[in-house]
Design a protein around this motif. Structure first.
Motif, PDB file in Angstrom:
ATOM      1  N   GLN A   1       0.837  -1.197   0.000  1.00  9.90           N
ATOM      2  CA  GLN A   1       0.000   0.000   0.000  1.00  9.90           C
ATOM      3  C   GLN A   1       0.874   1.251   0.000  1.00  9.90           C
ATOM      4  O   GLN A   1       1.460   1.594   1.019  1.00  9.90           O
ATOM      5  CB  GLN A   1      -0.903  -0.020   1.246  1.00  9.90           C
ATOM      6  CG  GLN A   1      -1.804   1.158   1.418  1.00  9.90           C
ATOM      7  CD  GLN A   1      -2.751   1.358   0.264  1.00  9.90           C
ATOM      8  OE1 GLN A   1      -2.371   1.891  -0.773  1.00  9.90           O
ATOM      9  NE2 GLN A   1      -3.997   0.940   0.430  1.00  9.90           N
TER      10      GLN A   1
ATOM     11  N   ASP B   1      -0.363   4.261  -0.775  1.00 12.06           N
ATOM     12  CA  ASP B   1      -1.163   5.423  -0.431  1.00 12.06           C
ATOM     13  C   ASP B   1      -0.832   5.693   1.043  1.00 12.06           C
ATOM     14  O   ASP B   1      -1.218   4.915   1.917  1.00 12.06           O
ATOM     15  CB  ASP B   1      -2.643   5.071  -0.627  1.00 12.06           C
ATOM     16  CG  ASP B   1      -3.576   6.161  -0.123  1.00 12.06           C
ATOM     17  OD1 ASP B   1      -3.105   7.075   0.588  1.00 12.06           O
ATOM     18  OD2 ASP B   1      -4.773   6.088  -0.429  1.00 12.06           O
TER      19      ASP B   1
ATOM     20  N   ARG C   1      -3.263   5.214   3.974  1.00 14.59           N
ATOM     21  CA  ARG C   1      -3.852   3.903   4.244  1.00 14.59           C
ATOM     22  C   ARG C   1      -2.805   2.836   4.498  1.00 14.59           C
ATOM     23  O   ARG C   1      -3.118   1.689   4.757  1.00 14.59           O
ATOM     24  CB  ARG C   1      -4.749   3.494   3.071  1.00 14.59           C
ATOM     25  CG  ARG C   1      -6.014   4.344   2.987  1.00 14.59           C
ATOM     26  CD  ARG C   1      -6.754   4.104   1.695  1.00 14.59           C
ATOM     27  NE  ARG C   1      -7.096   2.691   1.543  1.00 14.59           N
ATOM     28  CZ  ARG C   1      -7.217   2.079   0.365  1.00 14.59           C
ATOM     29  NH1 ARG C   1      -7.020   2.750  -0.740  1.00 14.59           N
ATOM     30  NH2 ARG C   1      -7.521   0.809   0.317  1.00 14.59           N
TER      31      ARG C   1
ATOM     32  N   THR D   1     -12.661   6.551   3.863  1.00 14.24           N
ATOM     33  CA  THR D   1     -11.321   6.092   3.497  1.00 14.24           C
ATOM     34  C   THR D   1     -11.015   4.765   4.179  1.00 14.24           C
ATOM     35  O   THR D   1     -10.263   3.959   3.655  1.00 14.24           O
ATOM     36  CB  THR D   1     -10.269   7.141   3.930  1.00 14.24           C
ATOM     37  OG1 THR D   1     -10.689   8.408   3.449  1.00 14.24           O
ATOM     38  CG2 THR D   1      -8.895   6.814   3.389  1.00 14.24           C
TER      39      THR D   1
ATOM     40  N   VAL E   1      -0.782  14.826   0.847  1.00 12.10           N
ATOM     41  CA  VAL E   1      -1.325  14.358  -0.432  1.00 12.10           C
ATOM     42  C   VAL E   1      -1.958  15.575  -1.089  1.00 12.10           C
ATOM     43  O   VAL E   1      -2.665  16.333  -0.421  1.00 12.10           O
ATOM     44  CB  VAL E   1      -2.403  13.266  -0.221  1.00 12.10           C
ATOM     45  CG1 VAL E   1      -3.077  12.910  -1.522  1.00 12.10           C
ATOM     46  CG2 VAL E   1      -1.813  12.020   0.423  1.00 12.10           C
TER      47      VAL E   1
ATOM     48  N   TYR F   1      -4.887  13.840  -6.331  1.00 11.96           N
ATOM     49  CA  TYR F   1      -5.629  12.700  -5.793  1.00 11.96           C
ATOM     50  C   TYR F   1      -6.951  12.520  -6.536  1.00 11.96           C
ATOM     51  O   TYR F   1      -7.307  11.416  -6.940  1.00 11.96           O
ATOM     52  CB  TYR F   1      -5.889  12.892  -4.294  1.00 11.96           C
ATOM     53  CG  TYR F   1      -6.674  11.751  -3.705  1.00 11.96           C
ATOM     54  CD1 TYR F   1      -6.043  10.588  -3.309  1.00 11.96           C
ATOM     55  CD2 TYR F   1      -8.060  11.833  -3.574  1.00 11.96           C
ATOM     56  CE1 TYR F   1      -6.764   9.518  -2.801  1.00 11.96           C
ATOM     57  CE2 TYR F   1      -8.792  10.762  -3.070  1.00 11.96           C
ATOM     58  CZ  TYR F   1      -8.134   9.624  -2.682  1.00 11.96           C
ATOM     59  OH  TYR F   1      -8.848   8.560  -2.189  1.00 11.96           O
TER      60      TYR F   1
ATOM     61  N   PHE G   1      -5.252   6.028  -6.752  1.00 11.25           N
ATOM     62  CA  PHE G   1      -4.112   6.683  -6.109  1.00 11.25           C
ATOM     63  C   PHE G   1      -3.229   5.652  -5.403  1.00 11.25           C
ATOM     64  O   PHE G   1      -3.709   4.875  -4.580  1.00 11.25           O
ATOM     65  CB  PHE G   1      -4.616   7.714  -5.100  1.00 11.25           C
ATOM     66  CG  PHE G   1      -3.521   8.484  -4.420  1.00 11.25           C
ATOM     67  CD1 PHE G   1      -2.798   9.444  -5.105  1.00 11.25           C
ATOM     68  CD2 PHE G   1      -3.207   8.234  -3.089  1.00 11.25           C
ATOM     69  CE1 PHE G   1      -1.790  10.153  -4.471  1.00 11.25           C
ATOM     70  CE2 PHE G   1      -2.199   8.928  -2.458  1.00 11.25           C
ATOM     71  CZ  PHE G   1      -1.485   9.893  -3.144  1.00 11.25           C
ATOM     72  N   GLY G   2      -1.960   5.654  -5.756  1.00 11.69           N
ATOM     73  CA  GLY G   2      -1.015   4.759  -5.092  1.00 11.69           C
ATOM     74  C   GLY G   2      -0.869   3.399  -5.743  1.00 11.69           C
ATOM     75  O   GLY G   2      -0.067   2.589  -5.308  1.00 11.69           O
TER      76      GLY G   2
ATOM     77  N   LEU H   1       1.006   8.257  -8.404  1.00 16.06           N
ATOM     78  CA  LEU H   1       1.464   8.907  -7.179  1.00 16.06           C
ATOM     79  C   LEU H   1       2.178  10.202  -7.531  1.00 16.06           C
ATOM     80  O   LEU H   1       2.768  10.330  -8.607  1.00 16.06           O
ATOM     81  CB  LEU H   1       2.445   7.999  -6.432  1.00 16.06           C
ATOM     82  CG  LEU H   1       1.869   6.917  -5.505  1.00 16.06           C
ATOM     83  CD1 LEU H   1       2.936   5.921  -5.131  1.00 16.06           C
ATOM     84  CD2 LEU H   1       1.276   7.549  -4.256  1.00 16.06           C
TER      85      LEU H   1
ATOM     86  N   ASN I   1      -4.609  -1.697  -3.364  1.00 17.81           N
ATOM     87  CA  ASN I   1      -4.953  -0.876  -4.509  1.00 17.81           C
ATOM     88  C   ASN I   1      -5.098  -1.680  -5.785  1.00 17.81           C
ATOM     89  O   ASN I   1      -5.286  -1.118  -6.847  1.00 17.81           O
ATOM     90  CB  ASN I   1      -3.877   0.189  -4.725  1.00 17.81           C
ATOM     91  CG  ASN I   1      -3.984   1.272  -3.695  1.00 17.81           C
ATOM     92  OD1 ASN I   1      -5.084   1.697  -3.356  1.00 17.81           O
ATOM     93  ND2 ASN I   1      -2.863   1.689  -3.159  1.00 17.81           N
TER      94      ASN I   1
END
Lengths: 585, 310
Positions: free
Chosen positions: A90, A92, A95, A169, A229, A234, A241-242, A248, B83
């Motif tokens: 991950q 992002d 997260r 989120t 961010v 975004y 995203f990510g 990114l 993701n």
């Protein structure tokens, strides 16, 4: 029986082919020779066809990875090659929850505050800051830029932080932002995310309100959940995203320019990065992703990667190669977490004390685990925690513990009496499937049997099943570990608060709760550290845990590369300060 | 013929549905769930996560939603690699496993047929003994040992020669594939050698070979047309499942040689209880296996004139 039946049971056919047919075979040499020639012709065809297929397949696979010719140190291009333990799950930052992603994020992002080469806090995007009882102010530098050249502003932090606490989120680490005013309420869905106590006064000034005094907030913002961010970027990613290198936007010393999932990454220097105090090599090539330590050692031997981790069986080999072997603590402390729920035998203080006095952690580390980089654990607080002026351990030495079998047996007898038992039933020890855990579990199983006559039943479980049992309280003892989130004693100190969900043994004491509340909110440094001293003593007196070991790394680095850092907080390995230095050769 | 294929495809579809259903309920019955993490989650955060992944609904509802989604070819988003869509994971990593698997199966099949014929031809003589000894090694030594040893071998050769003879690990060029494919195919090759050998021996003494010999058919022709062609049938039968087994069983080789194949996901997903990836890879591989079996049945019809598909 002439012909063997069944699919290739070895020997059966050999037996059937015994003497009676030997004559026939011997007479048929002519046939064998001709057929053999035919077979040879087929073999040649087969090899040719295979070669052609291999060539075609290589064309098909041509674009799925690195070319494999990069050496560990590429002086010409000022580049190094490394291996990652696993595909970063991950990227992002809001997260992310795992160490592998943390390593990547530490190179391609920068928060308000960063860590320097010596693991001390140093200005990042923020030039300077001020932390008060009710809040904090950060003044941002004007030359911190995103990888597209735009300036990093206070709004980028506001957007990122609101996003983390937004229930939609579903950020697992949202609780890191609970010290900010309304953070918890927003995360619970009770308030809109715009109510979060953070405000961009202007592009350069960020104002934070606390929900409670948070003297360690500077250490918190160095954590990746607090990374910025940018809103427009975004929103332009449509939820991806990510997910890939171009999904990114970076503001760290490096940016990811190529990312082939589970295979390789390429980090190139971010031309817009403001500081020249980090990012010395121009390219970091993550050419391999594998968690096989032997494979990485082979890559290191073949000069394909600049550093690798050594486990204890590899040490003799490494010494024979005359490599320079380094060690570092990884920050994690491992211990027995007792089940303190009522009704459990381990909820009895005297029983826990019996176990405590029957052992000494140095025996475990030096006789059973034999990992050169591990330290015997003697306290909940590991060796590297800071005190007022020096190390916490020097200012508040851990209780002086030695094995004392007489005491242990005395406590055990007391426990037996208090619990009204004739015989102790088997004690369930929950363990993970990592080698160190399994070695420790068997070590203690034997130890308690020999010294106290107790029977321990080891319950080895894989990751999620172990967690499930820990959470459900389905154990007497669990072999647990705790790694630091931020560089402050509180990251360990609040573990056994009755409200801390991490307290899976459900230890509950009013004295402990009071001490933790004090440690969380006291601004006076001396008083605060003294409180941690008291917590340390209480953990021992109450036998809340039984400390086992502090984990470390043993590793080798290519002698041409300097400045690779391993440290206890922040990324487990840091290449931001790595530089190629051939002068020492 | 078409009727046969159609019937088999429908049977296959039912099989895949059965696999999906069994996996779904078995997986949900395993203690623990993908949202558990080292760090305990607060009830709020957990509720947010459950809502995000739809785990807050009753299991049966989840099952029907899931069936509906896979009917539309959507396997969902991975829990571990948060993701990435499972479809993307399969699309990006299956080709790698497939390339490696096809190469391994080719090496195994070609090697197995050649060595098997050779041992049958030279039965109870030196070549037979040597090869059959190696076959026992190939079957009994686990692949992680062979993988580690061969990697060490590459390092040693590279060091001795002082050049990059072969890459130690990684993926991307023809040279990266050779050793992993060989290691991956080795045990299958050993198995096929044994199979081919016994199958050949059965035919060597059959009536039609004896007839051909007495008619005076040239030995090379008897060997090629009568023996080899007939003996190879059982090998073809197991080839389909072998392809599926090798393509899914590449876990060890993929880890040791740092190859980005799907086998890693297949195994690691179970450890991580990554529901969507477990389901995605299982259903995908299940379908793949079923397809391979059907394909072999069809091919069988072409090779063996006695088998008629209609």
């Amino acid at each position: 029986m002439l012909s063997p039946k069944g699919w290739g049971i070895l020997g059966a056919d050999g037996g059937a082919m015994s003497d009676s047919h030997k004559a026939l075979i011997d007479h048929d040499d002519n046939f064998t020779r001709s057929a053999g020639k035919q077979l040879a012709v087929y073999a040649v065809y087969a090899v040719l066809i295979l070669a052609a297929v291999v060539y075609l397949l290589s064309l098909a696979a041509g674009h799925t990875g690195n070319n494999g010719n990069d050496m560990a140190v590429d002086i010409e291009n000022n580049a190094i090659t490394i291996a990652l333990r696993e595909e970063p799950p991950q990227l992002d930052p809001g997260r992310s929850t795992d160490a592998s992603s943390g390593v990547v994020l530490a190179h391609v992002f920068e928060g308000l505050i960063n860590y320097d080469e010596e693991a001390q806090l140093t200005p990042g995007v923020a030039e300077r800051w001020e932390i008060r009882e009710d809040g904090a102010t950060f003044w941002l530098r004007d030359n911190a830029r995103w990888s597209d050249g735009k300036v990093v502003t206070a709004q980028d932090f506001v957007f990122a932080w609101r996003r983390v606490v937004d229930p939609a989120t579903a950020a697992e680490y949202a609780f890191f932002l609970y010290p900010i005013k309304n953070g918890e309420e927003i995360n619970r869905g009770e308030l809109p995310k715009e109510m979060l106590g953070v405000r961009a006064v202007n592009d350069r000034q960020l104002e934070v309100e606390f929900s409670r005094p948070t003297p360690y907030f500077d250490k918190l913002v160095a954590w990746y959940t607090y990374l910025p961010v940018r809103e427009d970027f975004y929103n332009s990613r449509n939820g991806r995203f990510g997910a890939d290198a171009d999904e990114l936007l970076y503001n760290g010393p490096y940016m990811i320019t190529e990312w082939v999932h589970s295979s390789s990454m390429l980090w190139k220097k971010n031309p817009y990065y403001w500081s020249d105090a980090r990012g010395f090599v121009d390219e970091i090539r993550t050419a391999y992703i594998t968690n096989d330590d032997n494979a990485k050692l082979n890559l290191f031997k073949d000069s394909k990667i600049v550093e690798t981790h050594l486990s204890s069986p590899m040490l003799p080999d490494a010494m024979a190669e005359k490599w320079q072997i380094d060690r570092a603590m990884d920050g994690t402390v491992f211990f027995f977490e007792f089940n303190h729920r009522p009704g459990r035998i381990t909820s009895n203080l005297n029983f826990r004390k019996a176990l405590l006095f029957a052992q000494e952690s140095s025996e475990l580390v030096y006789k059973a685990l034999k990992e050169a980089s591990y330290l015997p654990a003697v306290s909940l607080f590991p060796v590297w925690i800071e005190g007022v002026n020096g190390k916490f351990r020097e200012e508040y030495p851990p209780p002086n513990h030695h094995m004392d079998l007489e005491k242990a047996r005395h406590y055990l007898a007391l426990a037996k009496e208090e619990l009204g038992l004739d015989e102790f039933p088997p004690i369930v020890m929950l363990s993970g499937d990592q080698p160190a855990s399994m070695v420790s579990a068997t070590y203690y199983q034997e130890l308690f049997r020999d010294r106290l006559g107790l029977e321990i039943r080891i319950d080895t479980q894989i990751f999620k099943q172990r967690l499930q049992k820990m959470t459900a309280g389905d154990f007497d003892i669990v072999l647990a570990g705790w790694g630091p989130d931020y560089d402050d004693a509180l990251t360990y100190g609040d573990l056994f608060a009755s409200w801390n969900l991490q307290n899976r043994g459900r230890y509950k004491s009013d004295e402990m709760d009071a001490l933790i509340k004090k440690a969380q909110t006291t601004l006076d440094k001396v008083d605060r550290v003294a409180t941690f001293g008291k917590i340390q003593q209480l953990v021992y007196d109450d036998a809340v845990i039984l400390p086992m070991y502090e984990r470390g790394w043993t590793y080798v680095v290519n002698p041409q590369v300097k400045g690779i850092r391993r440290r206890v907080v922040g990324p487990e390995v840091d290449y931001n300060f790595a530089r190629i230095d051939v002068s020492s050769d | 013929m078409w009727w046969f294929i159609g019937k088999r495809l429908i049977q296959g579809l039912i099989t895949v549905w059965f696999i999906a259903t069994a996996t779904f309920f078995a997986m949900h019955n395993v203690p623990g769930d993908p949202l558990l993490n080292d760090r305990a989650t607060t009830p709020i955060i957990r509720a947010n996560l459950e809502a995000k992944y739809g785990l807050d609904k009753p299991l049966l509802t989840q099952y029907f939603i899931y069936l509906n989604n896979i009917a539309h070819g959507d396997f969902g988003i991975s829990f571990a690699q948060e993701n990435r869509e499972v479809n993307d994971i399969i699309r990006e990593h299956f080709p790698v496993s497939a390339i490696l698997g096809v190469l391994a199966v080719l090496i195994a099949a070609v090697g197995g047929i050649l060595w098997g014929s050779l041992t049958a031809l030279y039965r109870n003589r030196m070549p037979d003994y040597i090869i059959m000894f190696l076959v026992i090694l190939g079957i009994s030594v686990p692949s992680f040992v062979i993988a580690a040893l061969s990697q060490l071998g590459i390092v040693t050769i590279n060091q001795l020669l002082g050049i990059n003879f072969l890459p130690v690990a990684g993926w991307g060029t023809i040279y990266h594939m050779l050793v992993p494919a060989l290691v991956l195919g080795l045990s299958t090759m050993a198995y096929l050698t044994r199979l081919m050998r016994s199958s050949m021996l059965e035919i060597v003494y059959s009536d039609f070979v004896r007839t051909a010999k007495s008619k005076g058919v040239p030995p090379a022709r008897i060997f090629a047309r009568h023996q080899l062609r007939n003996a190879v049938l059982p090998v073809i039968t197991v080839l389909g499942p072998s392809i599926a087994a090798i393509t899914t069983g590449g876990f060890v080789v993929e880890i040791v040689f740092a190859i980005p194949g799907l086998g890693r996901f297949f195994v690691e997903a179970v450890q991580q209880l990554d529901y969507t990836v477990i389901m995605g890879t299982t259903v995908f591989y299940g379908a793949f296996l079923v397809f391979m079996v059907i394909l072999v049945d069809v091919i069988y019809g072409f090779i063996d004139p006695r088998v008629r598909l209609s």
